[in-house]
Design an enzyme around this catalytic site. Structure first.
Site, PDB file in Angstrom:
ATOM      1  N   LYS A 183      10.227  33.062 -20.920  1.00  0.00           N
ATOM      2  CA  LYS A 183      10.582  31.857 -20.188  1.00  0.00           C
ATOM      3  C   LYS A 183      11.868  31.304 -20.834  1.00  0.00           C
ATOM      4  O   LYS A 183      11.818  30.653 -21.865  1.00  0.00           O
ATOM      5  CB  LYS A 183       9.434  30.842 -20.269  1.00  0.00           C
ATOM      6  CG  LYS A 183       9.536  29.668 -19.267  1.00  0.00           C
ATOM      7  CD  LYS A 183      10.699  28.792 -19.497  1.00  0.00           C
ATOM      8  CE  LYS A 183      10.818  27.601 -18.596  1.00  0.00           C
ATOM      9  NZ  LYS A 183      12.022  26.798 -18.968  1.00  0.00           N
ATOM     10  N   GLU A 257      11.253  29.115 -34.686  1.00  0.00           N
ATOM     11  CA  GLU A 257      12.563  28.896 -35.301  1.00  0.00           C
ATOM     12  C   GLU A 257      13.065  27.575 -34.751  1.00  0.00           C
ATOM     13  O   GLU A 257      13.417  27.470 -33.572  1.00  0.00           O
ATOM     14  CB  GLU A 257      13.502  30.053 -34.974  1.00  0.00           C
ATOM     15  CG  GLU A 257      14.697  30.137 -35.912  1.00  0.00           C
ATOM     16  CD  GLU A 257      15.874  29.345 -35.405  1.00  0.00           C
ATOM     17  OE1 GLU A 257      16.048  28.193 -35.886  1.00  0.00           O
ATOM     18  OE2 GLU A 257      16.615  29.839 -34.557  1.00  0.00           O
ATOM     19  N   CYS A 291      21.320  25.759 -34.400  1.00  0.00           N
ATOM     20  CA  CYS A 291      20.289  25.228 -35.282  1.00  0.00           C
ATOM     21  C   CYS A 291      20.747  25.208 -36.730  1.00  0.00           C
ATOM     22  O   CYS A 291      20.298  24.379 -37.520  1.00  0.00           O
ATOM     23  CB  CYS A 291      19.010  26.045 -35.140  1.00  0.00           C
ATOM     24  SG  CYS A 291      19.265  27.826 -35.358  1.00  0.00           S
ATOM     25  N   GLU A 389      18.513  15.677 -36.056  1.00  0.00           N
ATOM     26  CA  GLU A 389      19.382  16.724 -35.527  1.00  0.00           C
ATOM     27  C   GLU A 389      20.109  16.228 -34.277  1.00  0.00           C
ATOM     28  O   GLU A 389      19.485  15.837 -33.287  1.00  0.00           O
ATOM     29  CB  GLU A 389      18.563  17.974 -35.188  1.00  0.00           C
ATOM     30  CG  GLU A 389      19.421  19.156 -34.802  1.00  0.00           C
ATOM     31  CD  GLU A 389      18.614  20.419 -34.584  1.00  0.00           C
ATOM     32  OE1 GLU A 389      19.082  21.491 -35.001  1.00  0.00           O
ATOM     33  OE2 GLU A 389      17.514  20.336 -34.004  1.00  0.00           O
TER      34      GLU A 389
END
Length: 496
Positions: A183, A257, A291, A389
């Site tokens: 997905k 992750e 990331c 973040e």
């Protein structure tokens, strides 16, 4: 940005990919180029019933189909063939990702030309995945272990590097013998659908690789599906926590992750020109949408002002523009929600006392979701801009006094994905690297990954590892086999 649906280049139309076939979908959604604002593709907006069909196909391929009957060497040959096809079509796939998420064509082309190396590496590992003979404590038993595929993998991938981050999961999973239902992000689904076409050409059996595109609710349906043996996810930490909680209901294995707030630490003895270049690459490469972005720049106080001056001067020269133009150094943010998120974080930082050195605004003259590369100084590590973040081109500069102070600030975060140390003292480089709580540490470098080197995070940056030998173990189970050697009757009430 206004979205254009009535003009522009021809629009590509895609179907779902289930059980080796293109499957039409009643509902569709548009994909808009974040630079031009033009609709360039129409993709399926799948439903839970499509997830059910895809999982069933993957389950058949794993349990009883031709895939389950292939030897490991045969699987490796198919994976290598897929790598060859991707290498051949790297330019096509790179352009597709530029259209989908606005990243630089030169970066995407380099990425897609490197992706085949992941397939080649794990193709070679497929028939090297072996168990052990275990020394037995009983003379009448021979004991050995087998590493067997975990089963059907549900992979949920993000919008920033959809192809590469899928292959991080796909290459080791296929080598282990797993099958996949993917997905992709609703913002960037097209490269995954294009990759599915190449599975057929490579000769993979039907059902090994299935793609269901659609809104985020489909990811939730995939995670909770009882036919899924493992979930592999890359994305935000908050989403990863929800996935882990949902997967736990079926005791589905997970690898996650997740996010980062990575420190880029510059000591006074570093080569400041090299460090400045590394800091800029670490945060403004890929428009900061990685990331591992080096979003916190920790600078020793004695060289803080000098390094900040160099970075600000170079940041002001960064060329924004068309991602397809070789001269462009930074493209737009990938989608409208992310654009607004980045701008809001800049406002929050200024309100908390950070000083805006450059950037901090959009660029309406260019069109698209452009955010000028932004440098903030006077940042302290307790500010939101230093702890949360942003996932955009925003650099927070923080002072430190000495080595202990640098390590304390660097580790003072709930994340632990990556970090870097800039110093010409090799003793300090290793010493600090060993004390940083991060899954990857670079010394005098930044933003380098390899198919052969494990990648993943400490703390809230994730669970498990991708790439390298560690990755294939994430897609296997260990089975212990006891073989009785004498054939003599045994006391049924005595263990062993």
């Amino acid at each position: 940005m206004d979205k254009k649906v009535s003009d522009g280049p021809p629009v590509a139309h895609y179907d779902l990919h289930i059980d080796g076939r293109d499957v039409p979908c009643d509902r569709v959604m548009d994909s808009f180029n974040p630079y031009t604002g033009e609709r360039w593709a129409v993709v399926p907006d799948g439903q839970e019933s499509d997830i059910d069909a895809a999982v069933a196909a993957a389950r058949r391929a794993f349990d009883e189909g031709p895939w389950s009957k292939l030897t490991a060497t045969q699987r490796g040959a198919l994976i290598r063939k897929l790598g060859d096809i991707v290498a051949r079509d790297a330019e096509i796939l790179a352009r597709i990702e530029c259209n989908d998420n606005g990243k630089l064509y030169r970066e995407m082309l380099g990425q897609w030309r490197y992706i085949p190396e992941y397939f080649y590496y794990f193709a070679g590992m497929a028939d090297k995945l072996q168990g052990d003979v275990v020394p037995s404590d009983r003379t009448n038993f021979f004991i050995y272990t087998r590493r067997e595929p975990v089963g059907v993998v549900g992979a949920i991938t993000p919008w920033n590097s959809p192809g590469l981050l899928l292959v991080f999961k796909l290459a080791p999973g296929l080598a282990a013998g797993c099958t996949f239902v993917v997905k992709p992000s609703e913002h960037t689904p097209v490269s995954t659908l294009e990759l599915a076409k190449r599975f057929k050409e490579a000769g993979f059996p039907d059902g090994v690789f299935n793609v269901v595109t659609g809104q985020g609710t489909l990811g939730a349906a995939l995670v909770k599906h009882p036919g899924i043996d493992k979930v592999a996810f890359t994305g935000a930490t908050a989403t990863g926590k929800r996935i882990a909680a949902s997967a736990a209901q079926n005791l589905t294995r997970v690898s996650l992750e997740l996010g980062g707030k990575s420190p880029n630490i510059v000591f006074a003895d570093a080569d400041l020109d090299v460090a400045a270049n590394g800091a800029i690459a670490g945060i403004f490469g890929a428009t900061g949408q990685t990331c591992m972005a080096g979003s916190r720049l920790l600078v020793q106080d004695s060289v803080h002002d000098e390094l900040l001056e160099r970075i600000v001067a170079r940041t002001k020269e960064i060329r924004l523009g068309n991602p397809m133009d070789e001269a462009t150094e930074m493209g737009p943010v990938a989608n409208e929600p992310q654009y607004h998120k980045v701008m809001e974080y800049i406002d929050v930082a200024k309100a908390d006392g950070a000083k805006l050195c450059c950037g901090g605004i959009g660029d309406p003259d260019l069109g698209g979701f452009f955010v000028q590369p932004t440098v903030l100084s006077n940042v302290t590590n307790d500010m939101r801009i230093a702890q949360e973040e942003v996932f955009g081109p925003v650099l927070s500069v923080i002072k430190f006094s000495d080595e202990e102070d640098a390590i304390r600030i660097a580790n003072d975060t709930r994340f632990g994905l990556a970090a870097a140390v800039w110093t010409q003292n090799i003793h300090r480089g290793h010493r600090v690297a060993h004390r940083l709580r991060a899954g990857t540490v670079w010394i005098n470098a930044y933003r380098v990954v390899s198919f052969a080197t494990p990648f993943g995070g400490f703390k809230e940056s994730g669970l498990g590892r991708e790439n390298g030998v560690d990755a294939i173990r994430e897609y296997t189970e260990t089975k212990s086999v006891y073989v009785e050697l004498t054939g003599e009757p045994r006391d049924p009430f005595k263990l062993g």
